[in-house]
Design a protein around this motif. Structure first.
Motif, PDB file in Angstrom:
ATOM      1  N   PRO A 163       0.789  -1.086  -0.111  1.00 12.04           N
ATOM      2  CA  PRO A 163       0.118  -0.145  -0.129  1.00 12.04           C
ATOM      3  C   PRO A 163       1.008   1.217  -0.007  1.00 12.04           C
ATOM      4  O   PRO A 163       0.291   2.416  -0.455  1.00 12.04           O
ATOM      5  CB  PRO A 163      -0.806  -0.113   1.003  1.00 12.04           C
ATOM      6  N   ASP A 164       2.103   1.167   0.518  1.00 11.06           N
ATOM      7  CA  ASP A 164       3.051   2.368   0.578  1.00 11.06           C
ATOM      8  C   ASP A 164       3.523   2.636  -0.737  1.00 11.06           C
ATOM      9  O   ASP A 164       4.013   3.879  -0.974  1.00 11.06           O
ATOM     10  CB  ASP A 164       3.806   2.133   1.567  1.00 11.06           C
ATOM     11  N   ARG A 165       3.349   1.957  -1.810  1.00  8.56           N
ATOM     12  CA  ARG A 165       3.922   2.181  -3.073  1.00  8.56           C
ATOM     13  C   ARG A 165       2.735   2.432  -3.949  1.00  8.56           C
ATOM     14  O   ARG A 165       3.011   2.838  -5.194  1.00  8.56           O
ATOM     15  CB  ARG A 165       4.277   0.813  -3.779  1.00  8.56           C
ATOM     16  N   VAL A 166       1.602   2.862  -3.693  1.00  8.28           N
ATOM     17  CA  VAL A 166       0.422   3.054  -4.461  1.00  8.28           C
ATOM     18  C   VAL A 166      -0.160   4.304  -4.050  1.00  8.28           C
ATOM     19  O   VAL A 166      -0.569   4.607  -3.000  1.00  8.28           O
ATOM     20  CB  VAL A 166      -0.695   2.072  -4.445  1.00  8.28           C
ATOM     21  N   ARG A 167      -0.226   5.233  -5.363  1.00 13.60           N
ATOM     22  CA  ARG A 167      -0.923   6.482  -4.976  1.00 13.60           C
ATOM     23  C   ARG A 167      -2.343   6.825  -5.323  1.00 13.60           C
ATOM     24  O   ARG A 167      -3.024   7.501  -4.754  1.00 13.60           O
ATOM     25  CB  ARG A 167       0.049   7.599  -6.068  1.00 13.60           C
ATOM     26  N   GLY A 168      -2.621   5.609  -6.074  1.00 11.77           N
ATOM     27  CA  GLY A 168      -4.147   5.540  -6.636  1.00 11.77           C
ATOM     28  C   GLY A 168      -4.228   4.463  -7.529  1.00 11.77           C
ATOM     29  O   GLY A 168      -3.358   3.980  -7.934  1.00 11.77           O
ATOM     30  N   SER A 225      -9.439  -2.840   2.864  1.00 12.60           N
ATOM     31  CA  SER A 225      -8.446  -2.336   3.343  1.00 12.60           C
ATOM     32  C   SER A 225      -7.730  -1.275   2.540  1.00 12.60           C
ATOM     33  O   SER A 225      -6.933  -0.602   2.995  1.00 12.60           O
ATOM     34  CB  SER A 225      -7.435  -3.337   3.784  1.00 12.60           C
ATOM     35  N   ILE A 226      -8.137  -1.151   1.268  1.00 11.15           N
ATOM     36  CA  ILE A 226      -7.485  -0.287   0.181  1.00 11.15           C
ATOM     37  C   ILE A 226      -7.710   1.087   0.612  1.00 11.15           C
ATOM     38  O   ILE A 226      -9.064   1.487   0.422  1.00 11.15           O
ATOM     39  CB  ILE A 226      -7.495  -0.635  -1.294  1.00 11.15           C
ATOM     40  N   GLU A 230     -19.366  -2.662  -9.806  1.00 10.94           N
ATOM     41  CA  GLU A 230     -20.243  -1.682  -8.886  1.00 10.94           C
ATOM     42  C   GLU A 230     -19.955  -2.335  -7.479  1.00 10.94           C
ATOM     43  O   GLU A 230     -20.070  -1.616  -6.256  1.00 10.94           O
ATOM     44  CB  GLU A 230     -21.698  -2.151  -8.943  1.00 10.94           C
ATOM     45  N   MET A 231     -19.925  -3.547  -7.205  1.00 11.92           N
ATOM     46  CA  MET A 231     -19.544  -4.042  -5.582  1.00 11.92           C
ATOM     47  C   MET A 231     -17.996  -3.606  -5.120  1.00 11.92           C
ATOM     48  O   MET A 231     -18.124  -3.446  -3.960  1.00 11.92           O
ATOM     49  CB  MET A 231     -19.477  -5.719  -5.844  1.00 11.92           C
ATOM     50  N   LEU A 232     -17.247  -3.728  -6.281  1.00 12.29           N
ATOM     51  CA  LEU A 232     -15.735  -3.164  -5.849  1.00 12.29           C
ATOM     52  C   LEU A 232     -15.923  -1.779  -5.383  1.00 12.29           C
ATOM     53  O   LEU A 232     -15.464  -1.475  -4.492  1.00 12.29           O
ATOM     54  CB  LEU A 232     -14.836  -3.305  -6.940  1.00 12.29           C
ATOM     55  N   PRO A 245     -13.440   2.594   0.389  1.00 17.22           N
ATOM     56  CA  PRO A 245     -13.823   3.703   1.077  1.00 17.22           C
ATOM     57  C   PRO A 245     -13.607   5.077   0.379  1.00 17.22           C
ATOM     58  O   PRO A 245     -14.181   6.076   0.468  1.00 17.22           O
ATOM     59  CB  PRO A 245     -12.994   3.830   2.175  1.00 17.22           C
ATOM     60  N   ARG A 246     -12.748   4.911  -0.866  1.00 18.41           N
ATOM     61  CA  ARG A 246     -12.356   6.377  -1.553  1.00 18.41           C
ATOM     62  C   ARG A 246     -12.555   5.882  -2.959  1.00 18.41           C
ATOM     63  O   ARG A 246     -11.660   6.213  -3.792  1.00 18.41           O
ATOM     64  CB  ARG A 246     -10.927   6.628  -1.349  1.00 18.41           C
ATOM     65  N   SER A 247     -13.806   5.511  -3.393  1.00 17.96           N
ATOM     66  CA  SER A 247     -13.952   5.124  -4.840  1.00 17.96           C
ATOM     67  C   SER A 247     -14.708   5.961  -5.412  1.00 17.96           C
ATOM     68  O   SER A 247     -15.654   6.868  -4.995  1.00 17.96           O
ATOM     69  CB  SER A 247     -14.656   3.834  -4.836  1.00 17.96           C
ATOM     70  N   ARG A 248     -14.683   6.013  -7.033  1.00 14.50           N
ATOM     71  CA  ARG A 248     -15.570   6.653  -7.727  1.00 14.50           C
ATOM     72  C   ARG A 248     -15.926   5.768  -8.835  1.00 14.50           C
ATOM     73  O   ARG A 248     -15.053   5.134  -9.644  1.00 14.50           O
ATOM     74  CB  ARG A 248     -14.922   7.999  -8.378  1.00 14.50           C
ATOM     75  N   PHE A 249     -17.086   5.610  -9.049  1.00 15.67           N
ATOM     76  CA  PHE A 249     -17.675   4.344  -9.991  1.00 15.67           C
ATOM     77  C   PHE A 249     -17.971   5.415 -11.346  1.00 15.67           C
ATOM     78  O   PHE A 249     -18.926   6.251 -11.415  1.00 15.67           O
ATOM     79  CB  PHE A 249     -18.709   3.712  -9.642  1.00 15.67           C
ATOM     80  N   VAL A 250     -17.689   5.052 -12.504  1.00 15.32           N
ATOM     81  CA  VAL A 250     -18.004   5.312 -13.729  1.00 15.32           C
ATOM     82  C   VAL A 250     -18.460   4.127 -14.696  1.00 15.32           C
ATOM     83  O   VAL A 250     -17.689   3.271 -14.759  1.00 15.32           O
ATOM     84  CB  VAL A 250     -16.679   6.101 -14.320  1.00 15.32           C
TER      85      VAL A 250
END
Length: 285
Positions: free
Chosen positions: A118-123, A210-211, A232-234, A239-244
């Motif tokens: 997780p410490d290597r990922v910005r988004g 946990s992401i 949609e499930m994902l 907690p910090r998602s945007r679905f398109v």
């Protein structure tokens, strides 16, 4: 805006060689990953668009794909193994963090990278993830190909010969991408399918929840191999998602302007270029 493009390679601890293409330069890295059995070329248009915004974009041929090595060993292929290859790429490039994006199998690998490091990922940019609703369809679609590669390898060789004979310069871009995906050898093809289909295909729901980084999730209606219910499930789990919601399976390929704009805005936000907070869970149509 023209951007520089460079082809590179690096070697895993196993001695296997992986090939990648860099677009642009700088410290704001983005790694884009392809679907199963396809090549990094599938991400070339988006890579160029993102690089034109000042981002340093890298497209990678995962092991067993494209111009990377293709060992005929099923244990070499799994989503966690692919995620480790992405982290090895970041180490090779000297990149501390990156936005990681992918389509289909590449989407699952991006999720695994966020879980593993997780410490290597910005988004994350996740298009067409393969989760619970896709498992049955994936097995039904992949098993006949696996059986053909194992027990009728001449069929794989025949397809390879026929498609390699087509000059790539005379066909449309996306036709060339499809032809490239047909460039398979039976042994490695069977190994890739066996390793992915019968291995760990995606992080568990608990791990996905946990992401904590921002995630752009893109789902398609009327796509039997990648049910929109999985996307949609994902989005609901994160907690910090945007679905398109894409208008069709081919929108991002044939009419990419809307989704390209979503991706550019998201990645710039993730790298704080626009100095705005990543948007929390929402939906765009």
């Amino acid at each position: 805006m023209l951007v520089s493009e460079r082809i590179g390679q690096f070697f895993l601890d196993t001695g296997d060689r992986l090939e990648y293409t860099e677009f642009g330069a700088g410290e704001r890295f983005v790694v884009l990953l392809h679907p199963q059995l396809m090549t990094r070329r599938v991400q070339q248009p988006l890579a160029r668009t993102l690089a034109s915004q000042g981002l340093h974009v890298v497209t990678l041929d995962l092991l067993g794909h494209g111009r990377s090595d293709r060992p005929a060993d099923p244990p070499a292929y799994s989503v966690p193994a692919f995620a480790a290859q992405v982290l090895a790429l970041l180490d090779h490039l000297g990149a501390e963090r990156a936005v990681v994006g992918g389509t289909s199998l590449g989407a699952n690998v991006a999720l695994q990278v966020a879980v593993s490091a997780p410490d290597r990922v910005r988004g994350l940019v996740v298009e067409m993830p393969l989760l619970d609703n896709a498992l049955t369809v994936g097995l039904l679609a992949g098993t006949p190909l696996l059986l053909a590669a194992r027990f009728a390898p001449f069929t794989v060789a025949a397809v390879r010969r026929a498609t390699r004979a087509v000059p790539r310069g005379v066909v449309p871009f996306w036709a060339g991408v499809w032809l490239d995906s047909c460039n398979q050898r039976s042994g490695p093809l069977a190994a890739v399918l066996h390793g992915v289909l019968f291995g760990s295909l995606a992080p568990s729901a608990e791990q996905r929840r946990s992401i904590g980084v921002p995630v752009l999730v893109v789902g398609h209606d009327a796509d039997p191999l990648h049910p929109v219910a999985d996307a949609e499930m994902l989005a609901g789990e994160l907690p910090r998602s945007r679905f398109v919601r894409a208008r069709s399976i081919m929108e991002w390929r044939l009419a990419p302007e809307r989704l390209d704009a979503e991706a550019v805005r998201f990645v710039l936000d993730a790298w704080d270029v626009r100095r705005t907070r990543p948007r929390r869970r929402g939906t765009a149509h």
